[in-house]
Write a protein that holds these residues in place. Sequence first.
Motif, PDB file in Angstrom:
ATOM      1  N   PRO A 159      31.261   8.582  10.555  1.00 42.93           N
ATOM      2  CA  PRO A 159      30.461   7.469  10.049  1.00 42.93           C
ATOM      3  C   PRO A 159      29.147   7.340  10.817  1.00 42.93           C
ATOM      4  O   PRO A 159      29.011   7.810  11.943  1.00 42.93           O
ATOM      5  CB  PRO A 159      31.358   6.256  10.321  1.00 42.93           C
ATOM      6  CG  PRO A 159      32.134   6.648  11.542  1.00 42.93           C
ATOM      7  CD  PRO A 159      32.379   8.127  11.402  1.00 42.93           C
ATOM      8  N   GLY A 160      28.186   6.675  10.173  1.00 42.25           N
ATOM      9  CA  GLY A 160      26.961   6.294  10.868  1.00 42.25           C
ATOM     10  C   GLY A 160      27.225   5.107  11.777  1.00 42.25           C
ATOM     11  O   GLY A 160      28.362   4.653  11.940  1.00 42.25           O
ATOM     12  N   LYS A 161      26.151   4.580  12.391  1.00 39.62           N
ATOM     13  CA  LYS A 161      26.331   3.514  13.379  1.00 39.62           C
ATOM     14  C   LYS A 161      25.158   2.541  13.372  1.00 39.62           C
ATOM     15  O   LYS A 161      24.062   2.843  12.902  1.00 39.62           O
ATOM     16  CB  LYS A 161      26.485   4.121  14.774  1.00 39.62           C
ATOM     17  CG  LYS A 161      25.405   5.135  15.175  1.00 39.62           C
ATOM     18  CD  LYS A 161      24.010   4.582  15.365  1.00 39.62           C
ATOM     19  CE  LYS A 161      22.953   5.640  15.530  1.00 39.62           C
ATOM     20  NZ  LYS A 161      21.583   5.056  15.594  1.00 39.62           N
ATOM     21  N   LEU A 162      25.422   1.345  13.862  1.00 39.69           N
ATOM     22  CA  LEU A 162      24.390   0.366  14.198  1.00 39.69           C
ATOM     23  C   LEU A 162      24.654  -0.130  15.608  1.00 39.69           C
ATOM     24  O   LEU A 162      25.784  -0.506  15.948  1.00 39.69           O
ATOM     25  CB  LEU A 162      24.401  -0.811  13.226  1.00 39.69           C
ATOM     26  CG  LEU A 162      23.746  -0.588  11.859  1.00 39.69           C
ATOM     27  CD1 LEU A 162      24.001  -1.790  10.962  1.00 39.69           C
ATOM     28  CD2 LEU A 162      22.246  -0.338  11.998  1.00 39.69           C
ATOM     29  N   MET A 163      23.621  -0.131  16.419  1.00 40.36           N
ATOM     30  CA  MET A 163      23.702  -0.603  17.801  1.00 40.36           C
ATOM     31  C   MET A 163      23.316  -2.083  17.822  1.00 40.36           C
ATOM     32  O   MET A 163      22.180  -2.437  17.521  1.00 40.36           O
ATOM     33  CB  MET A 163      22.741   0.212  18.667  1.00 40.36           C
ATOM     34  CG  MET A 163      22.781  -0.107  20.141  1.00 40.36           C
ATOM     35  SD  MET A 163      21.479   0.854  20.982  1.00 40.36           S
ATOM     36  CE  MET A 163      22.215   1.028  22.611  1.00 40.36           C
ATOM     37  N   LEU A 164      24.256  -2.947  18.164  1.00 37.73           N
ATOM     38  CA  LEU A 164      23.995  -4.382  18.128  1.00 37.73           C
ATOM     39  C   LEU A 164      23.469  -4.930  19.444  1.00 37.73           C
ATOM     40  O   LEU A 164      22.755  -5.935  19.448  1.00 37.73           O
ATOM     41  CB  LEU A 164      25.263  -5.137  17.716  1.00 37.73           C
ATOM     42  CG  LEU A 164      25.876  -4.772  16.355  1.00 37.73           C
ATOM     43  CD1 LEU A 164      26.993  -5.752  16.010  1.00 37.73           C
ATOM     44  CD2 LEU A 164      24.829  -4.748  15.252  1.00 37.73           C
ATOM     45  N   THR A 165      23.818  -4.301  20.568  1.00 43.34           N
ATOM     46  CA  THR A 165      23.381  -4.836  21.865  1.00 43.34           C
ATOM     47  C   THR A 165      22.998  -3.721  22.833  1.00 43.34           C
ATOM     48  O   THR A 165      23.409  -2.579  22.689  1.00 43.34           O
ATOM     49  CB  THR A 165      24.478  -5.684  22.538  1.00 43.34           C
ATOM     50  OG1 THR A 165      25.561  -4.825  22.936  1.00 43.34           O
ATOM     51  CG2 THR A 165      25.010  -6.765  21.617  1.00 43.34           C
ATOM     52  N   SER A 166      22.214  -4.100  23.832  1.00 44.72           N
ATOM     53  CA  SER A 166      21.885  -3.276  25.015  1.00 44.72           C
ATOM     54  C   SER A 166      21.040  -2.048  24.719  1.00 44.72           C
ATOM     55  O   SER A 166      21.106  -1.061  25.441  1.00 44.72           O
ATOM     56  CB  SER A 166      23.161  -2.865  25.772  1.00 44.72           C
ATOM     57  OG  SER A 166      23.824  -3.991  26.294  1.00 44.72           O
ATOM     58  N   GLU A 167      20.208  -2.122  23.657  1.00 51.03           N
ATOM     59  CA  GLU A 167      19.317  -0.989  23.420  1.00 51.03           C
ATOM     60  C   GLU A 167      18.484  -0.713  24.678  1.00 51.03           C
ATOM     61  O   GLU A 167      18.124  -1.624  25.415  1.00 51.03           O
ATOM     62  CB  GLU A 167      18.405  -1.228  22.215  1.00 51.03           C
ATOM     63  CG  GLU A 167      17.508  -2.441  22.267  1.00 51.03           C
ATOM     64  CD  GLU A 167      18.131  -3.676  21.653  1.00 51.03           C
ATOM     65  OE1 GLU A 167      17.362  -4.579  21.270  1.00 51.03           O
ATOM     66  OE2 GLU A 167      19.368  -3.763  21.572  1.00 51.03           O
TER      67      GLU A 167
END
Length: 300
Positions: A7-15
């Motif tokens: 699956p793909g992903k989304l980074m919600l925190t701590s970029e």
Amino acid sequence: MGEIYSPGKLMLTSEYFAIDGALVLAVPTKLGQEFFFEEKNDGNSVVFWEAYHQNKLWLKAAIDYKNWQILETNITSSAEFILKTLKNVQNLSDIKFKSTDSYHLKTNLQFPPDYGLGSSSTLMNNLAEWSEIDPFQLNSISLGGSGYDIAVANAKSAVLFQNQPQIHFEKINFDPTFKNELIFIHLNQKQDSREGINLYKSKIKSQKMINEFSDLTRNILLCDELDKFSDLMILHEQRISDFIGIPTVKSIFFADCAKFVKSLGAWGGDFVMSAKFEGFEDYFWGKGFNTIFEWSDLID
């Protein structure tokens, strides 16, 4: 023909701070990348590579893996990246590219490549699973980065991820009670994360700051109210902005937005997250941002 999927992903925190060990919350997307493979004992030592974007052929290449030469391709620069990556696979694997077999390999990216949902990381994870090697190691030598996106692709689940003192991730069930109030808006461009990473690396950071983003991640994970979640997202966005010296995406594009606007991953492109408000679709459409997803549309 065999098949593997990530699956793909989304980074919600701590970029950005993920690189230095901050705790990351990331979630898988409903769309990802398929990988099809077939091996033929023909003595030719050739990789036939086809890459599709949403079932439309994008890249085609034939690679001699005995001499590591591109025999033919329609996009030289992309074929060179595939060659480099497959050479890394050979160096790490005990089973692939060790004989004179030919490989017919095909990928299909299920989302537009400018969405920034992990076209490269899903590829790394699929290749690693196929060749029975460590996906984090393949990603490190082929692409770099913190590795959080590999964790999501590998776990096929929401994760909490840290890469220091060593890579560690755990599957979690991130299912906020207010998820149906959240929306994701595409900024009409793909952001090169390396530019932001290089800017981040040029700054002096402290363990205290890294710990602060880990704490923000933990607090965001525990949120059961949208108002509190929104406040934490605003704080997170402002702290990143203050540190890297880039204005928040809200101040640039959505200063009059009634709700929070949070960058997801590399700043300046890809997706942002916000919350519904009366007339939200007309608001974003009026500013030229026509790609809007609800949680159930995008998140697995």
